[in-house]
Design a protein around this motif. Structure first.
Motif, PDB file in Angstrom:
ATOM      1  N   GLU A  80      38.946  -3.038  -6.032  1.00  0.00           N
ATOM      2  CA  GLU A  80      40.206  -2.520  -6.556  1.00  0.00           C
ATOM      3  C   GLU A  80      40.024  -1.092  -7.077  1.00  0.00           C
ATOM      4  OE1 GLU A  80      43.230  -3.216  -6.575  1.00  0.00           O
ATOM      5  OE2 GLU A  80      43.395  -5.324  -5.993  1.00  0.00           O
ATOM      6  N   LEU A  87      40.126   1.109  -4.054  1.00  0.00           N
ATOM      7  CA  LEU A  87      41.467   1.168  -3.470  1.00  0.00           C
ATOM      8  C   LEU A  87      42.353   2.152  -4.218  1.00  0.00           C
ATOM      9  CD1 LEU A  87      42.214  -2.627  -2.820  1.00  0.00           C
ATOM     10  CD2 LEU A  87      41.706  -0.890  -1.098  1.00  0.00           C
ATOM     11  N   CYS A  96      43.037   5.180   0.717  1.00  0.00           N
ATOM     12  CA  CYS A  96      42.072   4.105   0.465  1.00  0.00           C
ATOM     13  C   CYS A  96      42.734   2.735   0.457  1.00  0.00           C
ATOM     14  CB  CYS A  96      41.355   4.336  -0.863  1.00  0.00           C
ATOM     15  SG  CYS A  96      40.251   5.765  -0.882  1.00  0.00           S
ATOM     16  N   GLN A  97      44.041   2.703   0.247  1.00  0.00           N
ATOM     17  CA  GLN A  97      44.744   1.424   0.187  1.00  0.00           C
ATOM     18  C   GLN A  97      44.779   0.716   1.539  1.00  0.00           C
ATOM     19  OE1 GLN A  97      48.161   1.693  -2.984  1.00  0.00           O
ATOM     20  NE2 GLN A  97      47.967   3.696  -2.019  1.00  0.00           N
ATOM     21  N   ASN A 150      41.225  -2.305   3.057  1.00  0.00           N
ATOM     22  CA  ASN A 150      41.254  -3.759   3.215  1.00  0.00           C
ATOM     23  C   ASN A 150      42.513  -4.128   3.998  1.00  0.00           C
ATOM     24  OD1 ASN A 150      38.980  -3.852   1.593  1.00  0.00           O
ATOM     25  ND2 ASN A 150      40.096  -4.471  -0.249  1.00  0.00           N
ATOM     26  N   SER A 153      51.282  -1.805  -3.380  1.00  0.00           N
ATOM     27  CA  SER A 153      50.575  -0.523  -3.472  1.00  0.00           C
ATOM     28  C   SER A 153      51.413   0.509  -4.211  1.00  0.00           C
ATOM     29  CB  SER A 153      50.270   0.010  -2.067  1.00  0.00           C
ATOM     30  OG  SER A 153      51.454   0.547  -1.488  1.00  0.00           O
TER      31      SER A 153
END
Length: 302
Positions: free
Chosen positions: A171, A174, A180-181, A184, A244
């Motif tokens: 996390e 992220l 970066c989100q 995953n 997000s």
């Protein structure tokens, strides 16, 4: 000869019933696709859906896309944590030390808000409740360190036979930058396959772990305007949401909800609705998920 004719007629009748059942199922899926098409008309977002109803063949909509998982990956993590406890014969009240440095300030964390002083011990069960039910980012990363990091989670889930996903960021990672989100990701179907495996297979030797996670998913307090908003009050929903931030252009990387639904008559289905790269506001994203949830519920009643 008479018996042969009776058997032949019986076989023909069974085949006819099976054929009509398949045709009806295909028609229902086509109708559900049309309903989703209508719901999404004019919406500026990429939306993917997967549903498995009572173990039948899956329904998918726009599944061939890498959707950012966001906090939905905390379900993958929870399974990994429980497998770790199960294999090492550790109880859910096994304690983990939480240092002050583990409670990052600029992230969603009810745990940090409740215990800002840090330097305390907390049970794995409570960390899982924070991570799943309240989507706590600090609790998530503490649990990731407990099991050996994102590589351990990715490896465990792949070992279950699940494909079309990747988990390689915490996390904290992220939240480093908008792009970066997307680190995953998964298809909606891969997430539902994992949920179905959790429900239909004995993943842990000790059944207490499965019972605990089911109840923790049901206790989820986030996303009441998503899947839950499309269901009647007597339906039971166990789910994990994900959401997000937005970039400078106002695009939201992901707005997700996935879980299982139990109906009063005993039927059950798994559902994932992922909204990606959305230019719509949060209220509209939630309404999309709720609308699809409602259509899937109605589809199951046919």
């Amino acid at each position: 000869m008479v018996n042969d004719k009776i058997v032949l007629k019986s076989v023909r009748y069974i085949l006819l019933v099976c054929l009509l059942s398949v045709v009806s199922y295909v028609q229902a899926q086509r109708s559900l696709k049309d309903d989703i098409d209508s719901l999404l008309q004019g919406k500026k977002a990429t939306v993917g859906v997967a549903v498995v109803y009572d173990g039948q063949a899956p329904f998918t909509y726009n599944n061939d896309h890498r959707y950012p998982l966001m906090s939905v990956f905390k379900f993958h993590l929870a399974l990994t944590v429980l497998d770790h406890l199960d294999k090492d014969d550790l109880p859910l009240d096994t304690e983990v030390f939480v240092g002050k440095a583990d409670l990052l300030p600029d992230t969603w964390s009810p745990l940090r808000d409740a215990r800002p002083e840090g330097n305390f011990k907390i049970s794995v069960a409570d960390l899982l409740r924070y991570s799943i039910s309240q989507s706590d980012n600090n609790a998530c990363d503490i649990l990731l360190r407990f099991v050996g990091g994102t590589r351990a989670v990715d490896s465990y889930v792949r070992g279950l036979g699940i494909e079309n996903f990747e988990i390689k960021a915490t996390e904290e990672q992220l939240n480093e930058a908008f792009d970066c989100q997307y680190l995953n990701w998964a298809t909606p179907l891969s997430v539902i396959q994992l949920m179905e495996k959790f429900h239909r297979e004995p993943m842990f030797e000790n059944p207490v772990y499965k019972e605990f996670l089911q109840e923790t998913l049901i206790e989820t307090s986030t996303g009441n305007d998503k899947l839950k908003a499309g269901l009647p009050e007597d339906a039971v929903l166990g789910h994990k949401t994900g959401s997000s931030g937005r970039n400078k252009e106002g695009i939201k990387a992901g707005d997700n909800d996935m879980g299982f639904v139990r109906l009063p008559d005993g039927r059950q289905y798994s559902i994932a609705v992922f909204v990606s790269d959305s230019k719509e506001d949060d209220k509209t994203n939630a309404a999309i998920i709720a609308g699809i949830s409602r259509k899937v519920y109605e589809y199951g009643r046919r």
